[in-house]
Design a protein around this motif. Structure first.
Motif, PDB file in Angstrom:
ATOM      1  N   PRO A  70      51.173  73.286 -60.181  1.00 27.53           N
ATOM      2  CA  PRO A  70      50.408  74.110 -59.247  1.00 27.53           C
ATOM      3  C   PRO A  70      51.120  74.215 -57.910  1.00 27.53           C
ATOM      4  O   PRO A  70      51.781  73.279 -57.468  1.00 27.53           O
ATOM      5  CB  PRO A  70      49.075  73.364 -59.103  1.00 27.53           C
ATOM      6  CG  PRO A  70      49.377  71.949 -59.502  1.00 27.53           C
ATOM      7  CD  PRO A  70      50.458  72.039 -60.537  1.00 27.53           C
ATOM      8  N   VAL A  71      50.973  75.378 -57.300  1.00 32.05           N
ATOM      9  CA  VAL A  71      51.639  75.644 -56.034  1.00 32.05           C
ATOM     10  C   VAL A  71      50.911  74.911 -54.924  1.00 32.05           C
ATOM     11  O   VAL A  71      49.704  75.037 -54.766  1.00 32.05           O
ATOM     12  CB  VAL A  71      51.661  77.163 -55.753  1.00 32.05           C
ATOM     13  CG1 VAL A  71      52.345  77.439 -54.418  1.00 32.05           C
ATOM     14  CG2 VAL A  71      52.369  77.892 -56.874  1.00 32.05           C
ATOM     15  N   GLU A  72      51.634  74.110 -54.184  1.00 32.83           N
ATOM     16  CA  GLU A  72      51.064  73.391 -53.061  1.00 32.83           C
ATOM     17  C   GLU A  72      51.271  74.193 -51.789  1.00 32.83           C
ATOM     18  O   GLU A  72      52.239  74.944 -51.656  1.00 32.83           O
ATOM     19  CB  GLU A  72      51.731  72.019 -52.912  1.00 32.83           C
ATOM     20  CG  GLU A  72      51.488  71.112 -54.090  1.00 32.83           C
ATOM     21  CD  GLU A  72      50.022  70.801 -54.279  1.00 32.83           C
ATOM     22  OE1 GLU A  72      49.282  70.798 -53.257  1.00 32.83           O
ATOM     23  OE2 GLU A  72      49.599  70.569 -55.419  1.00 32.83           O
ATOM     24  N   PRO A  73      50.375  74.079 -50.847  1.00 30.28           N
ATOM     25  CA  PRO A  73      50.530  74.831 -49.599  1.00 30.28           C
ATOM     26  C   PRO A  73      51.767  74.377 -48.838  1.00 30.28           C
ATOM     27  O   PRO A  73      52.062  73.191 -48.760  1.00 30.28           O
ATOM     28  CB  PRO A  73      49.246  74.505 -48.826  1.00 30.28           C
ATOM     29  CG  PRO A  73      48.763  73.217 -49.411  1.00 30.28           C
ATOM     30  CD  PRO A  73      49.170  73.232 -50.840  1.00 30.28           C
ATOM     31  N   LYS A  74      52.491  75.360 -48.336  1.00 30.87           N
ATOM     32  CA  LYS A  74      53.679  75.068 -47.542  1.00 30.87           C
ATOM     33  C   LYS A  74      53.262  74.687 -46.126  1.00 30.87           C
ATOM     34  O   LYS A  74      52.121  74.852 -45.718  1.00 30.87           O
ATOM     35  CB  LYS A  74      54.588  76.295 -47.493  1.00 30.87           C
ATOM     36  CG  LYS A  74      55.178  76.661 -48.863  1.00 30.87           C
ATOM     37  CD  LYS A  74      56.081  77.852 -48.727  1.00 30.87           C
ATOM     38  CE  LYS A  74      56.702  78.240 -50.072  1.00 30.87           C
ATOM     39  NZ  LYS A  74      57.575  79.424 -49.956  1.00 30.87           N
ATOM     40  N   ALA A  75      54.244  74.178 -45.405  1.00 33.99           N
ATOM     41  CA  ALA A  75      53.995  73.864 -44.003  1.00 33.99           C
ATOM     42  C   ALA A  75      53.678  75.144 -43.250  1.00 33.99           C
ATOM     43  O   ALA A  75      54.149  76.218 -43.610  1.00 33.99           O
ATOM     44  CB  ALA A  75      55.240  73.199 -43.401  1.00 33.99           C
ATOM     45  N   PRO A  76      52.863  75.061 -42.246  1.00 32.90           N
ATOM     46  CA  PRO A  76      52.497  76.265 -41.500  1.00 32.90           C
ATOM     47  C   PRO A  76      53.729  77.012 -41.012  1.00 32.90           C
ATOM     48  O   PRO A  76      54.677  76.422 -40.498  1.00 32.90           O
ATOM     49  CB  PRO A  76      51.677  75.722 -40.328  1.00 32.90           C
ATOM     50  CG  PRO A  76      51.168  74.387 -40.790  1.00 32.90           C
ATOM     51  CD  PRO A  76      52.241  73.846 -41.683  1.00 32.90           C
ATOM     52  N   GLN A  77      53.711  78.343 -41.228  1.00 34.67           N
ATOM     53  CA  GLN A  77      54.807  79.206 -40.812  1.00 34.67           C
ATOM     54  C   GLN A  77      54.354  80.016 -39.597  1.00 34.67           C
ATOM     55  O   GLN A  77      53.164  80.308 -39.442  1.00 34.67           O
ATOM     56  CB  GLN A  77      55.198  80.162 -41.945  1.00 34.67           C
ATOM     57  CG  GLN A  77      55.664  79.450 -43.209  1.00 34.67           C
ATOM     58  CD  GLN A  77      57.004  78.767 -43.019  1.00 34.67           C
ATOM     59  OE1 GLN A  77      57.764  79.140 -42.118  1.00 34.67           O
ATOM     60  NE2 GLN A  77      57.292  77.780 -43.844  1.00 34.67           N
TER      61      GLN A  77
ATOM     62  N   ALA B  19      47.707  79.933 -48.246  1.00 29.48           N
ATOM     63  CA  ALA B  19      46.305  79.593 -47.998  1.00 29.48           C
ATOM     64  C   ALA B  19      46.190  78.199 -47.397  1.00 29.48           C
ATOM     65  O   ALA B  19      46.961  77.294 -47.751  1.00 29.48           O
ATOM     66  CB  ALA B  19      45.507  79.669 -49.291  1.00 29.48           C
ATOM     67  N   PRO B  20      45.239  77.985 -46.509  1.00 27.63           N
ATOM     68  CA  PRO B  20      45.009  76.632 -45.977  1.00 27.63           C
ATOM     69  C   PRO B  20      44.579  75.679 -47.095  1.00 27.63           C
ATOM     70  O   PRO B  20      44.025  76.103 -48.114  1.00 27.63           O
ATOM     71  CB  PRO B  20      43.868  76.845 -44.967  1.00 27.63           C
ATOM     72  CG  PRO B  20      43.867  78.301 -44.663  1.00 27.63           C
ATOM     73  CD  PRO B  20      44.355  78.985 -45.893  1.00 27.63           C
ATOM     74  N   PRO B  21      44.829  74.393 -46.947  1.00 20.25           N
ATOM     75  CA  PRO B  21      44.472  73.438 -48.010  1.00 20.25           C
ATOM     76  C   PRO B  21      42.987  73.438 -48.345  1.00 20.25           C
ATOM     77  O   PRO B  21      42.607  73.153 -49.477  1.00 20.25           O
ATOM     78  CB  PRO B  21      44.911  72.085 -47.430  1.00 20.25           C
ATOM     79  CG  PRO B  21      45.931  72.411 -46.391  1.00 20.25           C
ATOM     80  CD  PRO B  21      45.527  73.731 -45.820  1.00 20.25           C
ATOM     81  N   ASN B  22      42.136  73.745 -47.372  1.00 24.52           N
ATOM     82  CA  ASN B  22      40.695  73.722 -47.627  1.00 24.52           C
ATOM     83  C   ASN B  22      40.111  75.110 -47.862  1.00 24.52           C
ATOM     84  O   ASN B  22      38.903  75.307 -47.739  1.00 24.52           O
ATOM     85  CB  ASN B  22      39.972  73.059 -46.444  1.00 24.52           C
ATOM     86  CG  ASN B  22      40.226  73.802 -45.138  1.00 24.52           C
ATOM     87  OD1 ASN B  22      41.130  74.633 -45.058  1.00 24.52           O
ATOM     88  ND2 ASN B  22      39.437  73.510 -44.113  1.00 24.52           N
TER      89      ASN B  22
END
Length: 380
Positions: free
Chosen positions: A281-288, A257-260
């Motif tokens: 908590p799971v942080e968003p990964k770099a865009p794939q 999911a996007p950060p926002n």
């Protein structure tokens, strides 16, 4: 006419209440004259009893004093009432009756004509529904749509319009019916199936029923990335006593999911219910590489052929990247799911076997991959 009849009856009742006391004649004078005669007879009787020796002289004098006092009072009352009753009460009664009969109705009618709305016609339901939208309530607009759908039950657009309004109003059973009719008349899409499942969950007080689960499964089969269907599939796993699977679904959603994204707080609260304490908590990964939200929005503006070509290009780029970086387990899941959705079962099965060989003996990843393959029907 019924309103005027009621008003006339109320006016008549008010006049009657005023005139009834005026119809009674005063009797004070007559009563006073009768009392004087009675008291005089009592004085004569006391005198006779004293002479005959029935009462003593002291008792007789005391009784005469008391009766004489009453006699004087009665005589005064009789003398004062007679002149008044001769003229004043009759005149006043007639004036009061005249006011009650004429002035009260006239005054009431004048007030109504001044501040009332005697010329305003009745406003039946049909007329109120034809009023401008800004002057109508949500309930009246819904009633208008319902009246339209009663005459045109095959209007799919009408059912699609009223369904979300039913949800906001808390009329969940009607929302289920409206969304089912939308799918029946306009065709099934991932979004419509997910919306139907959402209404079914709401109608069941938050329980993901078998019907709701089937709706979400159909949505995911059509679009594996449907956010609503993914979330509720995790909720179904939690309610079925499989918190690990629920956490896995929601963690994967957070990771991509996007950060926002507006649904991130909901996912984090849901994860807090099923994950052990202390899990970060799971942080968003770099865009794939793969379709982004902007890509999906742009795809909606393309023709079916252009959209298919766009999806094909993104899937091919993902497959090429995994050849050089086979450690991206989430990428393998997306690739397997994408091939299956595109109907290329052989390529999906080949990607599934390659991913199994890549992950080695990782039991958690194997289970996720096997569950995905089982759900897509590509086990081998």
């Amino acid at each position: 006419m019924s309103l005027y009849l009621i008003l006339a009856l109320m006016t008549a009742a008010a006049i009657f209440a005023v005139l009834l006391p005026l119809s009674r004649r005063p009797s004070d004078a007559a009563a006073g004259g009768q009392d004087v005669a009675v008291y005089r007879d009592q004085l004569d009787e006391i005198e006779r009893d004293r002479k005959s020796g029935l009462i003593g002289k002291a008792e007789a004098e005391a009784a005469k004093v008391e009766i004489s006092r009453r006699l004087l009072a009665a005589a005064d009352l009789s003398g004062q009432a007679a002149p008044a009753s001769a003229s004043s009460p009759v005149w006043r009664r007639r004036m009061t009756a005249l006011v009650a009969l004429l002035l009260l109705p006239a005054l009431s009618a004048g007030l109504y004509l001044r501040w009332g709305s005697p010329q305003l016609p009745g406003a039946p339901l049909a007329a109120r529904l034809d009023a401008p939208a800004e002057n109508r309530s949500i309930a009246s607009m819904v009633a208008q749509v319902e009246a339209h759908l009663e005459k045109n039950p095959d209007d799919g657009q009408g059912w699609q319009v009223v369904a979300p309004v039913y949800m906001r109003m808390g009329r969940f059973n009607e929302a289920v019916r409206a969304r089912a009719n939308t799918i029946r008349l306009l065709g099934a899409t991932a979004e419509r199936e997910a919306d139907l499942g959402e209404a079914q969950v709401a109608a069941a007080n938050g329980v993901v029923t078998a019907d709701a689960k089937a709706s979400f499964e159909r949505a995911l089969k059509s679009d594996a990335g449907n956010t609503k269907a993914q979330y509720f599939s995790g909720l179904a796993a939690e309610q079925d006593g499989r918190p690990e699977e629920a956490a896995r679904v929601w963690r994967a959603m957070l990771a991509s999911a996007p950060p926002n994204a507006p649904f991130r707080p909901l996912l984090q609260r849901s994860l807090a219910r099923v994950e052990p304490k202390g899990v970060e908590p799971v942080e968003p990964k770099a865009p794939q590489p793969g379709p982004t939200q902007e890509d999906m929005a742009a795809a909606q503006q393309l023709t079916p052929e252009q959209r298919q070509e766009m999806i094909r290009g993104m899937v091919d780029r993902l497959a090429e990247r995994l050849k050089s970086d086979s450690s991206d387990f989430e990428g393998w899941l997306r690739l397997v799911r994408a091939y299956a959705v595109m109907g290329e079962k052989e390529k999906a099965k080949e990607a599934f076997l390659t991913a199994r060989n890549t992950i080695g003996d990782d039991a958690e990843k194997r289970k996720r991959l096997d569950d995905l393959a089982k759900g897509l029907g590509i086990e081998g």
